[in-house]
Motif scaffolding. Structure first.
Motif, short mmCIF file in Angstrom:
data_model
loop_
_atom_site.label_atom_id
_atom_site.label_comp_id
_atom_site.label_asym_id
_atom_site.label_seq_id
_atom_site.Cartn_x
_atom_site.Cartn_y
_atom_site.Cartn_z
N SER A 136 10.89 -11.33 13.48
CA SER A 136 10.86 -10.46 12.31
C SER A 136 9.88 -9.32 12.62
N SER A 137 9.07 -8.92 11.66
CA SER A 137 8.15 -7.80 11.85
C SER A 137 7.17 -7.76 10.68
N ILE A 138 6.02 -7.11 10.92
CA ILE A 138 5.11 -6.89 9.79
C ILE A 138 5.81 -6.09 8.69
N TYR A 139 6.78 -5.26 9.08
CA TYR A 139 7.49 -4.47 8.07
C TYR A 139 8.62 -5.26 7.42
N GLY A 140 8.70 -6.55 7.75
CA GLY A 140 9.48 -7.48 6.95
C GLY A 140 8.60 -8.18 5.94
N VAL A 141 7.28 -7.87 5.99
CA VAL A 141 6.29 -8.52 5.13
C VAL A 141 5.67 -7.54 4.15
N ILE A 142 5.29 -6.36 4.65
CA ILE A 142 4.63 -5.35 3.81
C ILE A 142 5.45 -4.05 3.82
N ALA A 143 5.16 -3.20 2.84
CA ALA A 143 5.79 -1.88 2.81
C ALA A 143 5.26 -1.03 3.97
N PRO A 144 6.06 -0.12 4.47
CA PRO A 144 5.60 0.73 5.57
C PRO A 144 4.39 1.60 5.18
N LYS A 145 3.53 1.84 6.15
CA LYS A 145 2.43 2.80 5.98
C LYS A 145 2.93 4.12 6.56
N PHE A 146 3.60 4.89 5.72
CA PHE A 146 4.29 6.08 6.20
C PHE A 146 3.36 7.16 6.75
N ASN A 147 2.09 7.14 6.31
CA ASN A 147 1.16 8.18 6.76
C ASN A 147 0.91 8.12 8.27
#
Length: 257
Positions: A145-156
């Motif tokens: 999976s991925s950390i972005y399957g856990v938290i919202a993206p840090k788009f900055n």
């Protein structure tokens, strides 16, 4: 950690990729018989040779696999003389329009990528479970999976780069975690385990502004070397994690905190 997988047969799907090609040599070092599977055997051979794998090793077999083909995945699990003790799915199928910015993604492209990646993940999980039911031998499956399957993206962190965090990726990787839990609960047998590993960003020559911004969000490591993820995968394949199932292990040096 010597001999952690001694005597085990481990299937690695996507063995010609960035992560899969690093799992192969480590699994071999730990005593496993390895079935390395990918869409293109020739390019997989080159990738594995490039990381020092002896292609003539009696402990290694190379097989062709189209992860998006039901026939191909079924054949992979059915045509084995010996039970598979562990399997890792590191594949990453996607279409040519994958990775566009949110407002530029068409519904058709989004649906196709969901089908390619999540659909193939379902197929792999399903056939692994079928294999377990047929052989009744313990099997540990690891999904990526991925950390972005856990938290919202840090788009900055994508500022000043052409990069973005694809919406398809977030939807797929979060769904893979729940798919894994579903299948583990459905089979309901402690001999059949499914877990996920969720890496943080893995270094693959990304632009410098991105690397700097990403590192600022970690505890100092920044983007991970792909080898840093392998140990967690091996732990989940081994007897050291015998009763770990339905879990998601994050490897991200604090990025998701």
């Amino acid at each position: 950690m010597n001999g952690l997988l001694k005597g085990k047969t481990i299937l690695i799907a996507g063995a010609g990729g960035l992560l899969g090609s690093q799992i192969v040599p480590t699994a071999l070092e730990q005593g496993a018989m390895v079935i390395a599977a990918d869409l293109n055997i020739e390019s997989m051979q080159k990738r594995l040779e490039g990381v020092g794998v002896d292609l003539n090793s009696g402990a290694l077999s190379l097989v062709e696999l189209d992860i998006t083909s039901e026939e191909s995945v079924k054949a992979l699990f059915e045509n084995k003389d010996k039970a598979i003790d562990g399997a890792v799915n590191t594949t990453y199928p996607r279409n040519k329009t994958y990775g566009k910015h949110f407002f530029d993604v068409t519904a058709a492209s989004f649906n196709e990528n969901m089908s390619l990646h999540l659909g193939s993940a379902f197929l792999f999980v399903q056939q692994a479970a079928e294999h377990f039911k047929r052989t009744e031998q313990p099997l540990s499956l690891v999904n990526i999976s991925s950390i972005y399957g856990v938290i919202a993206p840090k788009f900055n962190i994508y500022d000043n780069t052409p990069m973005t965090m694809p919406v398809e990726y977030a939807a797929i990787k979060s769904a893979i975690q729940h798919l894994s839990k579903y299948a583990a609960a459905y089979v309901n047998d402690s001999r059949f385990r499914i877990n996920c590993v969720s890496p943080g960003g893995i270094f693959d020559h990304q632009p410098e502004p991105f690397l700097d911004a990403y590192k600022w969000n970690t505890h100092g490591a920044g983007m991970l070397d792909v080898k840093e993820v392998v140990g967690t995968v091996l732990f989940l394949l081994s007897e050291q994690s015998r009763y770990v199932t339905g879990q998601n292990i994050i490897v991200d040096d604090g990025f998701s905190l």
